[in-house]
Design a protein around this motif. Structure first.
Motif, mmCIF file in Angstrom:
data_model
loop_
_atom_site.group_PDB
_atom_site.id
_atom_site.type_symbol
_atom_site.label_atom_id
_atom_site.label_comp_id
_atom_site.label_asym_id
_atom_site.label_seq_id
_atom_site.Cartn_x
_atom_site.Cartn_y
_atom_site.Cartn_z
ATOM 1 N N THR A 171 0.830 -1.202 0.000
ATOM 2 C CA THR A 171 0.000 0.000 0.000
ATOM 3 C C THR A 171 0.864 1.251 0.000
ATOM 4 O OG1 THR A 171 -1.779 -1.146 1.184
ATOM 5 C CG2 THR A 171 -1.798 1.259 1.244
ATOM 6 N N GLU A 172 1.934 1.241 0.799
ATOM 7 C CA GLU A 172 2.852 2.382 0.821
ATOM 8 C C GLU A 172 3.472 2.608 -0.551
ATOM 9 O OE1 GLU A 172 5.310 3.576 3.833
ATOM 10 O OE2 GLU A 172 4.429 2.409 5.452
ATOM 11 N N GLU A 173 3.856 1.510 -1.207
ATOM 12 C CA GLU A 173 4.446 1.621 -2.539
ATOM 13 C C GLU A 173 3.450 2.191 -3.541
ATOM 14 O OE1 GLU A 173 5.738 -2.301 -3.428
ATOM 15 O OE2 GLU A 173 7.406 -2.277 -1.996
ATOM 16 N N VAL A 174 2.197 1.734 -3.442
ATOM 17 C CA VAL A 174 1.149 2.232 -4.343
ATOM 18 C C VAL A 174 0.928 3.719 -4.123
ATOM 19 C CG1 VAL A 174 -1.314 2.121 -4.867
ATOM 20 C CG2 VAL A 174 -0.017 0.010 -4.575
ATOM 21 N N LEU A 175 0.844 4.140 -2.877
ATOM 22 C CA LEU A 175 0.625 5.547 -2.560
ATOM 23 C C LEU A 175 1.766 6.423 -3.052
ATOM 24 C CD1 LEU A 175 -0.867 5.268 1.048
ATOM 25 C CD2 LEU A 175 -2.059 6.042 -1.002
ATOM 26 N N ASP A 176 2.990 5.995 -2.803
ATOM 27 C CA ASP A 176 4.149 6.789 -3.205
ATOM 28 C C ASP A 176 4.325 6.815 -4.718
ATOM 29 O OD1 ASP A 176 4.752 7.561 -0.641
ATOM 30 O OD2 ASP A 176 6.208 5.961 -0.297
ATOM 31 N N ALA A 177 3.810 5.783 -5.394
ATOM 32 C CA ALA A 177 3.846 5.782 -6.863
ATOM 33 C C ALA A 177 2.857 6.802 -7.415
ATOM 34 C CB ALA A 177 3.521 4.388 -7.395
ATOM 35 N N MET A 178 1.793 7.038 -6.673
ATOM 36 C CA MET A 178 0.792 8.022 -7.080
ATOM 37 C C MET A 178 1.300 9.439 -6.857
ATOM 38 S SD MET A 178 -2.512 6.111 -5.386
ATOM 39 C CE MET A 178 -3.549 7.569 -5.545
#
Length: 218
Positions: A171-178
């Motif tokens: 989830t952290e990776e997804v958020l930071d990719a956004m």
């Protein structure tokens, strides 16, 4: 909860890499202990921490707290030293208080990310699930029995803990990719809207009894 030394959180992450050397350093792999699955006493039903409206159970809290303790102790052993958990830091906290504070903040962040991920459809792929299965098997094969016995978490619960951690990280990776640092912003918003409270079970988790000492090197 605000920490005086944010860098300590990242130090814990680095030190976690050291924990894989526990068995080879201490030679504890041959020590006989009861299976963790057989010795757990409702730890998965005892609330240790309230992260906002989320209940964090004692077995999970013990897993992260005692793994952190073992990791720090192992790191000090690589320098032929033993950590003094009662020693004061620059923040005027003991080492135990500071590490436990960091672990508590990490647990709250993990719950925040996991909750966000579950609400927004973040899931593990088959390959990621297979990696978790391997991680679970290696935990019982490679982790020192002394640490396994101290934590006493049931196998199914540990698998759930690993899954939660993996989804939170994804989830952290997804958020930071956004958006850059969006995960951090999301957690800060969560902290402003929620409070964490610890039950007596969390306070009773102490590092007064070392998991690894210099004697283990002999």
């Amino acid at each position: 909860m605000k920490l005086n030394n944010r860098k300590l959180k990242y130090t814990v992450m680095v030190l976690m890499l050291v924990v894989t050397t526990l068995v080879s350093m201490t030679g504890c792999g041959t020590k006989k202990v009861k299976k963790a699955e057989e010795t757990t006493k409702k730890a998965d039903e005892t609330v240790a921490i309230h992260a906002g409206n989320i209940d964090v159970y004692l077995d999970e809290a013990k897993y992260y707290a005692y793994t952190a303790q073992a990791t720090y102790e192992t790191y000090y052993l690589t320098k032929n030293k033993e950590i003094n958990w009662s020693s004061k830091t620059k923040a005027k906290m003991t080492m135990e208080e500071m590490v436990k504070s960091t672990v508590l903040d990490d647990i709250c962040r993990r719950e925040c990310m996991y909750e966000y991920g579950m609400k927004n459809g973040v899931k593990l792929e088959d390959e990621e699930k297979q990696e978790l299965d391997l991680k679970l098997e290696n935990y019982y094969k490679l982790t020192s029995p002394v640490l396994v016995e101290k934590i006493r978490v049931e196998r199914k619960r540990l698998q759930k803990i690993f899954e939660k951690d993996a989804i939170a990280k994804k989830t952290e990776e997804v958020l930071d990719a956004m958006e850059k640092n969006l995960a951090e912003k999301t957690y800060k918003t969560w902290k402003n809207e929620n409070t964490d409270t610890a039950e007596k079970q969390w306070e009773e988790i102490t590092f007064s009894k070392p998991i690894f000492t210099l004697k283990d090197l002999n």
